[in-house]
Design a protein around this motif. Structure first.
Motif, short mmCIF file in Angstrom:
data_model
loop_
_atom_site.label_atom_id
_atom_site.label_comp_id
_atom_site.label_asym_id
_atom_site.label_seq_id
_atom_site.Cartn_x
_atom_site.Cartn_y
_atom_site.Cartn_z
N VAL A 172 11.85 10.58 -1.66
CA VAL A 172 12.23 9.61 -1.19
C VAL A 172 11.29 8.11 -1.29
CG1 VAL A 172 13.63 8.37 0.73
CG2 VAL A 172 14.07 10.98 0.24
N PRO A 173 11.42 7.38 -2.05
CA PRO A 173 10.46 6.35 -2.27
C PRO A 173 10.03 5.75 -0.99
CG PRO A 173 12.10 6.01 -4.00
CD PRO A 173 12.65 7.05 -2.84
N LEU A 174 8.92 5.58 -0.76
CA LEU A 174 8.45 4.83 0.63
C LEU A 174 8.79 3.46 0.63
CD1 LEU A 174 4.92 6.38 1.47
CD2 LEU A 174 6.98 6.69 2.76
N ILE A 175 8.79 2.79 -0.49
CA ILE A 175 8.81 1.29 -0.46
C ILE A 175 10.25 1.30 -1.57
CG2 ILE A 175 6.27 0.69 -0.31
CD1 ILE A 175 6.46 -0.28 -3.29
N GLU A 176 10.92 0.26 -1.44
CA GLU A 176 12.27 0.25 -1.99
C GLU A 176 11.97 0.17 -3.49
OE1 GLU A 176 16.22 -2.88 -1.76
OE2 GLU A 176 14.42 -2.98 -0.52
N ALA A 177 12.68 1.14 -3.86
CA ALA A 177 12.74 1.36 -5.37
C ALA A 177 14.00 0.46 -6.10
CB ALA A 177 13.00 2.99 -6.14
N PRO B 297 0.92 -1.27 0.00
CA PRO B 297 0.03 -0.05 0.04
C PRO B 297 0.74 1.11 0.10
CG PRO B 297 -0.09 -1.20 2.07
CD PRO B 297 0.91 -1.85 1.08
N GLY B 298 2.00 1.01 0.64
CA GLY B 298 2.90 2.23 0.24
C GLY B 298 3.15 2.98 -1.05
#
Lengths: 197, 609
Positions: free
Chosen positions: B251-256, B17-18
């Motif tokens: 800054v991405p919330l989940i790993e990019a 959901p992030g």
């Protein structure tokens, strides 16, 4: 080497960040904070950090913890301010303090988790063991609770928050009033604990 | 259902959901209601891929830095979220503002890869916006495109009101101004406004260009309406130093996929590999100042808390002061435990030494791209690397302690024989046998990655035939048999995906109905599990289109190509001469090392024709 204990909250939509994503966000904020972090050795060094037990996706929190190691003199208050300006919405640092050498590690005292569960007839508190023989999963505890309260199983997770972490089940009444439901993972049963003091 | 309510109730039921929160650190969150021009910048793939795109993060900050405009972001939701949106009747929205995409003024979609074109259709469908530009009225957003795909957008050109060719930094500001004036003055209707936009340099308005076809299927003519440029010339930023963006990337919330910050050392590449589109369309080389780069890098690390800094470009070892810059940054970043990396290295020992010196903080992998196994094929694609260069690079890497290497090869090149493919496994075996300066390289592990050559517009090989999937399958078999050895792993791209990429890459406007119907039948080509060649075959057949005609046919010089009205700077005659040289195996030296080759890309310098 010194240790600092950071207390943080995870509110609102931040509950939708997984444990791993939360750790990443906190690590980045720490790197920006100016705290002289101590890193692990090896091929891929990371700040030496430990976290309180993972929070299930969707659950908010009022008092989660993160322990970090650092070296040298530093202004913890200032570091906390920087961190708070560098966190995704909903994550916030509430407190930061230096630990003395004799204070136990995070994993030693985060053995019980207390959850506040909102309901039609007011909120109830649910306690479960996060380690040891009576350890239980929140999912099972909630299923049992909902059954007890006469709600359909699988009622929503929205609004539930973990409000505290404790070393023993006696400490919870500071935060939970006079009675809490305790789900015993070993027996798979829900019982009511009342404040005897 | 409102978008806020939708998110509150549905997000817990979808994966990651992030992706959909829009509450990242450094998200600008400019108020939608106060902006006079509202952009939604869209990457037509999932969040974690889109968030790694440098181009959009540059434009995001440039637009948000202007007072009257705002830029939000959107990506293609994963299929579980798409289903939730459709079921709840909620249109696709901007992540930060949570406003429907349809309520924005401009949807800016980047076209990075042909296999995202069905995703573009899906995005417009989820947003509830009429697909074809000509079907959209005054209240619809302008749908505009950019990125490398804009250099042959024809298979989906009619979805766009216009496209931007080349560097977007200045163009987005001019577009913002034009749209603001248009909205304020309200004197022009949509089509007149688009006509006006056609006069902004680098802007291509597909509706102003008409294609006529011959009985044999080839293009008879491409005609531009009066006033519209023909050809449309790309935008070129000659001085990049005035445009140090991004400064505070989201800054991405989940790993990019690329979880790092990047400074772009330079744009363009003049190595002249004949298959490489980026090496042609981004010319000429424009370097940034070393001092500015170093300060910029510090700022990026400080503003994001990222633990990896990438010195990026098409060929970073070619940056004039790469040694001093990378040394300075690596030393400084070491104390902060930030790794410095240099992607896209050449296959030579200089590059290996460079990578090795940077490897202070984190153990990173090393990739070498000799591209072809045989000297004949490398000469043909102008990859100026000899087998000895490769052996020296491997020995250097081994000496520096690398035990896992990745090697990139391409198969299916024009005039390639099976013996050329056999050369790949012979070279790989040689590396395993004598990778350590002549001695067997103990403990060395090679990951061999095989891609399929796809002819790309605006490259010397744009006229060449693409190899058929069965022929590629035979080559994969040869490699599999030849590389059955300990320590070597082999992987290759999907043959059908590469074939489809080839069809779209050199496609024309007649492909559009097939793209739309493939998308609507569930094809999301870049997402392996939602790629279906069978559905694509049906979609193409229904429209009476012959895949082989697009992919497997060598084009003659005088055939009008679907992108002949779009100009990237490099002249068509130059490309043709390079095509001829490819056939002869003649080399063309890098103009940064030797003389000007008169490709046409430098303003003020002539072209060979």
């Amino acid at each position: 080497m010194k240790r600092a204990l950071i207390k943080y909250a995870k509110r609102g939509e931040a509950a939708l960040l997984s444990h791993r994503e939360t750790m990443r966000s906190l690590e980045r904020a720490l790197r920006r904070s100016g705290l002289p972090l101590v890193f692990t050795s090896g091929y891929n060094p990371r700040p030496r950090m430990s976290f309180s037990p993972a929070l299930p996706l969707g659950i908010q929190a009022e008092a989660e913890y993160l322990e970090v190691s650092f070296d040298g003199e530093t202004d913890l208050e200032a570091a906390m301010q920087v961190m708070n300006s560098a966190l995704p919405k909903g994550l916030s640092i509430i407190d930061i303090q230096e630990l003395t050498a004799s204070m136990p590690k995070l994993s030693k005292w985060t053995r019980y988790g207390l959850y506040r569960v909102p309901g039609d007839v007011g909120e109830v508190f649910l306690l479960l063991a996060l380690a040891g023989g009576k350890q239980a999963r929140l999912k099972d505890a909630l299923a049992s609770l909902w059954q007890r309260l006469g709600l359909p199983i699988g009622s929503e997770l929205r609004g539930i928050s973990r409000v505290g972490l404790y070393a023993s089940d006696e400490e919870v009444f500071e935060d939970a009033g006079d009675s809490v439901y305790f789900f015993d993972g070993e027996l798979g049963e829900l019982e009511v604990l009342t404040n005897s003091v | 259902m409102g978008i806020d309510v939708f998110l509150e109730y549905e997000l817990l039921g979808v994966s990651h959901p992030g992706r959909y929160l829009g509450t990242e650190v450094n998200a600008r969150n400019k108020p939608f209601s106060e902006a006079s021009v509202r952009w939604a910048l869209i990457y037509p793939d999932v969040y974690e891929i889109g968030m790694s795109n440098l181009g959009l993060s540059i434009l995001y900050e440039i637009i948000n830095d202007t007072t009257e405009a705002m830029a939000d972001r959107a990506y293609l939701p994963w299929v579980d979220m798409q289903e939730r949106l459709l079921e709840c009747g909620v249109p696709l929205f901007g992540l930060e503002s949570r406003r429907p995409l349809a309520s924005f003024d401009i949807l800016g979609i980047t076209l990075q890869h042909e296999l995202t074109y069905t995703n573009v259709v899906r995005i417009l469908d989820l947003a509830g916006i009429p697909l074809l530009a000509r079907e959209r009225d005054e209240v619809c957003p302008l749908v505009i495109g950019g990125g490398p795909g804009a250099f042959n957008p024809e298979p989906i050109a009619e979805l766009f009101d216009f496209l931007v060719l080349g560097d977007g930094e200045e163009a987005v500001l001019e577009i913002t101004d034009a749209v603001r004036n248009w909205k304020q003055e309200k004197t022009l209707d949509r089509s007149d406004f688009l006509r006006q936009c056609a006069s902004i340099p680098g802007i291509y308005v597909p509706s102003l260009y008409k294609f006529a076809y011959r009985a044999d299927g080839t293009i008879d003519s491409i005609t531009a309406e009066a006033g519209a440029p023909n050809p449309v010339k790309k935008r070129l930023l000659s001085d990049l130093d005035g445009w140090l963006y991004p400064r505070r990337p989201v800054v991405p919330l989940i790993e990019a996929v690329h979880d790092r910050v990047s400074v772009e050392l330079f744009r363009g590449c003049t190595r002249g590999c004949r298959f490489c589109q980026a090496g042609m369309i981004y010319r000429p080389v424009r370097e940034r100042d070393g001092r500015l780069l170093a300060n910029w890098a510090r700022e990026l690390v400080a503003n994001t808390g990222c633990d990896e800094l990438s010195l990026t470009s098409l060929n970073s070892a070619d940056y004039t002061s790469i040694l001093s810059l990378s040394e300075e940054l690596a030393m400084e970043m070491e104390s902060r435990h930030v790794a410095v990396s240099v992607p896209s290295l050449r296959t030579d020992s200089f590059s290996v030494q460079l990578a090795s010196r940077l490897r202070r903080v984190k153990q990173t992998g090393l990739t070498l791209a000799p591209e072809a196994g045989s000297a004949r094929m490398r000469a043909s694609i102008n990859k100026g690397v000899s087998e000895e260069d490769l052996m020296r690079a491997v020995a250097a890497a081994y000496g520096e302690g690398w035990r896992k290497l990745k090697l990139y090869f391409m198969i299916g090149l024009p005039s390639e024989g099976e013996e050329d493919v056999e050369e790949i496994w012979r070279v790989v075996r040689r590396i395993m046998r004598e990778g350590d300066s002549g001695a067997p390289a103990k403990g060395l592990k090679l990951s061999v990655s095989i891609s399929t050559f796809v002819p790309k517009p605006h490259t010397p090989l744009q006229w060449a035939a693409q190899m058929t999937p069965p022929e590629i399958a035979r080559r994969h078999f040869i490699l599999k048999e030849g590389l059955r050895m300990k320590g070597v792993t082999l992987r290759w791209h999907s043959r059908e995906m590469s074939y489809l990429e080839g069809i779209i890459s050199r496609g024309d406007r007649r492909l559009l109905p097939a793209v739309i119907s493939a998308s609507r039948q569930g094809c999301l080509d870049g997402w392996g599990e939602f790629f279906s060649w069978r559905r694509w075959e049906e979609a193409l057949a229904t429209e009476g289109l012959n895949p082989a005609w697009y992919a497997e046919r060598e084009r003659p010089f005088d055939e009008i190509l679907p992108w002949d009205h779009l100009h990237c700077g490099v002249e068509r005659d130059y490309l043709w001469e390079e095509y001829r040289k490819a056939g002869e195996g003649e080399s063309t030296p890098d103009c940064r090392i030797r003389d000007c080759t008169f490709c046409g890309a430098c303003p003020g310098k002539g072209a060979s024709a």
